[in-house]
Each structure stands twice: as C-alpha cells, then as structure tokens.
Design an enzyme around this catalytic site. Sequence first.
Site: not given
Length: 270
Positions: A7-8, A70-72, A194-196, A162, A39-40
């Site tokens: 993941d980012s 990471c979806n991005t 998004c995994t967040h 974050e 990354y987005g």
Amino acid sequence: MAVGIFDSGLGGLTVLDAVARRLPEVEFTYLGDNANAPYGVRDADAIYELTVAGVQRLFDEGCKLVILACNTASAAALRRMQEGWIPTDKRVLGVFVPLIEALTERRWGDNSPPREVAVNCVALFATPATVRSRAFQRELSFRAVGVDVEAQACGGLVDAIEEGDMILAEALVRSHVDALKRKMPEPQAAMLGCTHYPLLQETFQEALGPDVRVFSQADVVAESLADYLARRPEMAGEGGSSKFLTTGDPRKVSGQATQFLRREIRFEKA
C-alpha cells in the site's frame, strides 16, 4: 514465503487485518510506501514506478503473491504491470475486481458476458488518481450493463486519515457525499474505492442514508483471497507472524499504525 500486501501508506492495514482474521494460517508481509504517500495526487507514470519498486521489494522478501491493497496503484499500475513486468512465477492481484464482483454478485473467474444487475445507480468514492483512471468503470463494464457510475474524487481524505485527524476526515466525508449527491441525488449503492475509507464506513453510511448499500473492500478482498488460495495453495506460505515494512520513519509509522488499528504494530525499515 509469505503473501505480500502493498500500500502507499496505512490504508492497506484494513485489508491486512481482514485477511489475517480470515486466513490465520497464512503469513503476510506488509509494505507501506509511507515516504511517498499519498499516491492519489500523482500522475500515472509516477504511480507505476513507485508500485513496481514496492512490489519488487516484496518479491525480494520471498513473496510469490502480492496484493495491491492500494486502489490507486491497482487502477493506475496493475494492468501495465501484468502486461509486461510481472515474472511468470509471480502473481500480483488488485482490490478493484473483488469489490465489483460483490456488487454484481459474480464469482471470481466468471467470464460470462456482461448482464443486468440489481443496482443501476452507483456512487464511487476514491482518490483523484483512481477517479481519473476510470479503472472501476472499465472493470465494471466487463461484468454488468446498464449501470450508471458517478465518481467523486475525495481530495484530502487520505491525508487526514494518515495524520489521525478523524474530525477533519469525517467533515471531508460529509462534504464529498454532499458533492456526489448534487450529481446523483439517489444512489442505490456506494463503493468505497480506497482501503483507507473503511475506517469511516459508518460516517459514509450516515451521510448517504440507510437506503444506500455501502461496499468496502477489506472483508470482500479477504474472501476473494481465501478463494484464490484454496485453488492455488502453492502461492501461500507456511503461516506464522506477519512482518511490517515501511519506506518511511519506522517509529513514526508504527505509532500511526497502532492508532490506525487500535493495536500495537511495529514497522521495520524497508
């Protein structure tokens, strides 16, 4: 040998938590590219280069299978990686397809033609880069017809999560949902791309209303991975404790991750 999760930053920990509960016998190695997050807001070439570097680091750790949590990265880099970079004895899987399979009620590997599904108005909440890629719409078109997707780029949300500023994050969710509803007043389903975002699933649900079904990825990806490893057991390791790596400051990231998951997480320098 472990299954790698990349993941980012910290968002992929929601996926790790779910897959570790679902597959306690599997060992995982997590790599967060915290030094380069988020990354987005980056362009596709930069995302590709960073993702390749991160996945290679996990290959070097002995992982044969890597999940892009990471979806991005999944949206902007995975297809390009699959077309010309991934070694033949390794596998890299994204997190978009399991989410779409859940929405369209299709099992993994169902290659039948696209068909009508139960919902036709879907809201997508994702990072700006994921929205720009249109990867969600492309993958959905392979499986369903007649679905209208309205995407909302959720600028600033990953940064707030974050940094642990959940008051700001909740305010941003409500603002982004309001913006989405101005474009699509009555979505039937919402995809948290998004995994967040699972950390704020209740806030998304409250803002969208009780009639909107909210799909988030952690549990969906866990079930998809369990299905994949049942068919490809050679891609999993022997089990054991998970390992956490970061390109950032391990002490700082460990503190953030511990707050993020509400249990102690200790990162090592990648």
